[in-house]
Design an enzyme around this catalytic site. Structure first.
Site: not given
Ligand code: AMP
Length: 113
Positions: A101, A99
C-alpha cells in the site's frame, strides 16, 4: 492463481484504475482509499504474502519497492508517505496476494491500530 482478484487485475480481467504496468508488476488505485493517495503495487506473479516470498523473488521485491517510489514521485508526495505491507490475519491482510500500500496526501497517525 485463477480465483485471485489481484491476479485478475494484473491480467486485465477485472477492471481497475491502472496507473503503472511493468513486465513483472502493476500499480492501481485502491477501491476503498484510506488517504488522498492510496495505491496498491503488486507483482504479476501470485505470491500470497511476504511470508511466502523466496530468495528467487529478491529482484521482484526490489522492483516493487522502486515502483512504489516511482508512484510516490508521480503523485507529488514530497511531504512524505507511508508504505504498508499487511501479512496474514493479525497483520490485517484481506487479499492473499502480496501488495504494497502506498498512502499519502495527508498526515498519517502512528502507531496504526
Ligand atoms: P489488505 O487488507 O492489506 O489485504 O489490502 C487489500 C486492499 O485491497 C484493501 O485496501 C482493499 O480496499 C483493496 N481492494 C480489494 N479489492 C480491490 C479491487 N478490486 N480494486 C482495488 N482495490 C481493491
Amino acid at each position: 492463481m485463477s480465483d485471485c482478484i489481484f491476479c485478475k487485475i494484473a491480467k486485465g480481467e477485472v477492471p481497475s484504475e491502472l496507473l503503472l504496468e511493468k513486465e513483472n508488476l502493476v500499480a492501481f488505485r485502491d477501491l476503498n482509499p484510506q488517504a488522498p493517495t492510496h495505491i496498491l503495487v503488486i507483482p504479476k506473479k501470485h505470491i500470497v504474502s511476504l511470508d511466502q516470498a523466496e530468495a528467487e523473488d529478491r529482484d521482484l521485491l526490489g522492483d516493487l519497492l522502486l515502483a512504489v517510489q516511482e508512484m510516490a514521485q508521480r503523485e507529488n508526495l514530497e511531504m512524505g508517505y507511508r508504505v504498508v505491507l499487511n501479512i496474514g490475519t493479525h497483520g490485517g491482510q484481506t487479499v492473499p496476494h502480496l501488495h504494497f500500500h502506498l498512502l499519502g496526501g495527508r498526515s498519517l497517525q502512528w502507531p496504526p491500530g
